[in-house]
Design an enzyme around this catalytic site. Structure first.
Site, short mmCIF file in Angstrom:
data_model
loop_
_atom_site.label_atom_id
_atom_site.label_comp_id
_atom_site.label_asym_id
_atom_site.label_seq_id
_atom_site.Cartn_x
_atom_site.Cartn_y
_atom_site.Cartn_z
CE1 TYR A 62 -29.75 69.73 38.20
CE2 TYR A 62 -28.89 69.35 35.99
CZ TYR A 62 -28.84 69.12 37.35
OH TYR A 62 -27.88 68.28 37.87
CG HIS A 63 -35.66 70.17 32.18
ND1 HIS A 63 -35.67 68.92 31.56
CD2 HIS A 63 -34.45 70.71 31.90
CE1 HIS A 63 -34.53 68.73 30.94
NE2 HIS A 63 -33.76 69.81 31.13
N PRO A 64 -37.68 73.20 35.60
CG PRO A 64 -37.06 74.94 37.04
CD PRO A 64 -36.48 73.81 36.22
#
Length: 506
Positions: free
Chosen positions: A443-445
């Site tokens: 969850y690190h875009p």
């Protein structure tokens, strides 16, 4: 269209960056800020309690995005949670406070972004944080964002197993050195989540010069010529406008580029495909999408594990280089005293141990594009996961290392059967298939409105959008390269740095 109201700044998105801006820009008591958040209040028990964060996935506080099928992941569509609530993704995430590696920021500066090197960003981090302990001279106390450590059942054994497997013991992963294994720093105060809504927004909601609106979904930026004049948004079924001297997009790495494109700022050819006239032809909008991927080794746990709601199941983190010649780690490790299979959706019954290896220096990149000119349509997200074989090879090595941790004698009293990849998976080719079939985002875009002065840059080093006036982007999308570790703390630091730049410029 409802009558417009006017402000000094309109900030779009009350997430990890937007809450910081709302606080800092209104500190003088005079600067008028309108903060618009599409989601609602952050009053769920599952938000407040660290251990309950998986229950927020696919809930009403989650945009619940998904990617297009990913060939590198055997055609799977990957889930993409994004916060739709005050605090944004800092109200949904796993509360991990990781600054990144100093070289990350020096690289940003080397790419032409003055003022974004480690020396400057170190000062930002120490000002914003409230952390007691750690390596002397590397932390700040009294800042708005609290960080603490937790240690529950199995946690000490996980660290001992890592040391047994050859990791250095590191009591401060945000200190003098990043490498090694130790306790996480978590954005928790007395067992409760410290999102940016809690740390930055709630304490200042009574300021007369700050207006915060929930349920306000921005649909586009308005312009007069090449100057941004405000935004249009939908609230309670009504279309509204707000004007401002400056518009700041803080909607995140998925939605900030989407809003730029809907407003005519982006790749002209792509916009033309959807009947949108290009106000400014910026081909880099939506490109350079980078993300971290996590591959798990999972075991049954033979002992009952106590997981109270005020404790995070994952309390151990580590960093390591697969090649000693690398200038910084390319793997991050998360050791959790629970199952976490397919974002927790496929967890079996009972207790488990998940040992995750995370690719933190990905070579694969992707793109966010529009599905249509309808501002209520979800964007098209194609991260290009595992399109570069080097990323796969690094994750294969990571799985091997987590297996070494899992087989260490320190875990003998807890370790049961190996669930993932399974004891029959032994060769590199078999581990690679396990990676492609089960790897997931953490969850690190970032990176889709990158900072710089090259042809694909979207903002300059003051975070102003190239080619237009009165418009900035302030969130994780401006990272030219992803940081080595969780991206929430760097995003908060970006917003703190941006607030300084905005006030100095004003």
């Amino acid at each position: 269209m409802a009558e417009s109201d006017s402000h000094d700044y309109v900030v779009v998105g009350a997430g990890s960056a937007g809450c910081v801006l709302a606080n800092r820009l209104t500190e003088d008591g005079e600067t008028d800020v309108l903060l618009l958040e599409a989601g609602g209040p952050d009053d769920k028990e599952e938000i407040r309690s660290p251990g309950l964060f998986p229950a927020l996935f696919k809930s009403d506080v989650d945009w619940d995005y998904g990617t297009v099928p990913q060939p590198g992941m055997n055609g799977r569509e990957e889930y993409q949670p994004r916060g739709k609530v005050l605090g944004g993704s800092s109200s949904l995430n796993s509360l991990m406070y990781v600054r990144g590696n100093p070289i990350d920021y020096d690289r940003w500066a080397e790419l032409g972004n003055e003022g974004w090197g480690w020396d400057e960003m170190f000062d930002v981090f120490t000002e914003l944080e409230d952390y007691e302990g750690g390596d002397e001279g590397y932390h700040g106390t009294g800042g708005p964002l609290r960080a603490e450590q937790q240690s529950g059942d199995v946690t000490p054994a996980l660290i001992e197993a890592s040391v047994e497997a050859g990791f250095d013991r590191n009591d401060d992963i945000n200190g003098e050195t990043q490498e090694g294994m130790g306790l996480l720093h978590l954005n928790v105060r007395d067992g409760e989540r410290q999102s940016t809504a809690v740390a930055y927004l709630h304490p200042v909601l009574d300021r007369d010069n700050l207006t915060a609106e929930t349920g306000a979904r921005v649909t586009r930026v308005t312009f007069d010529g090449d100057r941004a004049t405000g935004v249009e948004y939908v609230q309670d079924g009504d279309r509204k406008t707000a004007t401002a001297d400056e518009v700041i997009l803080s909607a995140g790495a998925i939605d900030s580029p989407r809003l730029l494109m809907l407003s005519g700022v982006g790749d002209a050819d792509h916009l033309a495909e959807h009947g949108i006239d290009a106000r400014t032809d910026l081909p880099g909008v939506g490109r350079n999408l980078q993300d971290h991927l996590l591959a798990h080794t999972v075991y049954e746990c033979t002992e009952d594990v106590d997981l109270p709601p005020d404790e995070l199941p994952c309390q151990v983190v580590g960093f390591e280089r697969t090649d000693p010649d690398l200038d910084r780690p390319d793997l991050q490790f998360f050791l959790a005293r629970t199952y976490f299979m397919n974002h927790g959706f496929d967890n079996p019954e009972g207790d488990g141990i998940s040992l995750g290896a995370c690719l933190v220096r990905p070579e694969s990149t992707g793109r966010v594009t529009l599905a249509s000119d309808d501002p209520l349509d979800d964007p098209v997200i194609d991260p290009g996961y595992l399109t570069e074989q080097a990323d796969v090879d690094t994750l294969v090595e990571g799985v091997k290392r987590t297996r070494e941790i899992g087989q260490a004698s320190a875990l003998d009293e807890y370790r049961g059967e190996e669930v993932w990849p399974g004891e029959d998976v032994t060769t590199d080719a078999e581990i690679e298939e396990h990676v492609r079939e089960t790897v997931q985002t953490v969850y690190h875009p970032v990176g889709t409105c990158k900072m710089g002065d090259d042809d694909m840059a979207v903002v300059d080093d003051d975070l102003q959008v190239h080619g237009v006036e009165g418009l900035r982007v302030v969130d994780a999308s401006i990272m030219p390269e992803i940081t080595t570790g969780n991206t929430n703390a760097p995003t908060i630091a970006i917003a703190e740095r941006a607030a300084d730049l905005i006030r100095d410029g004003a």
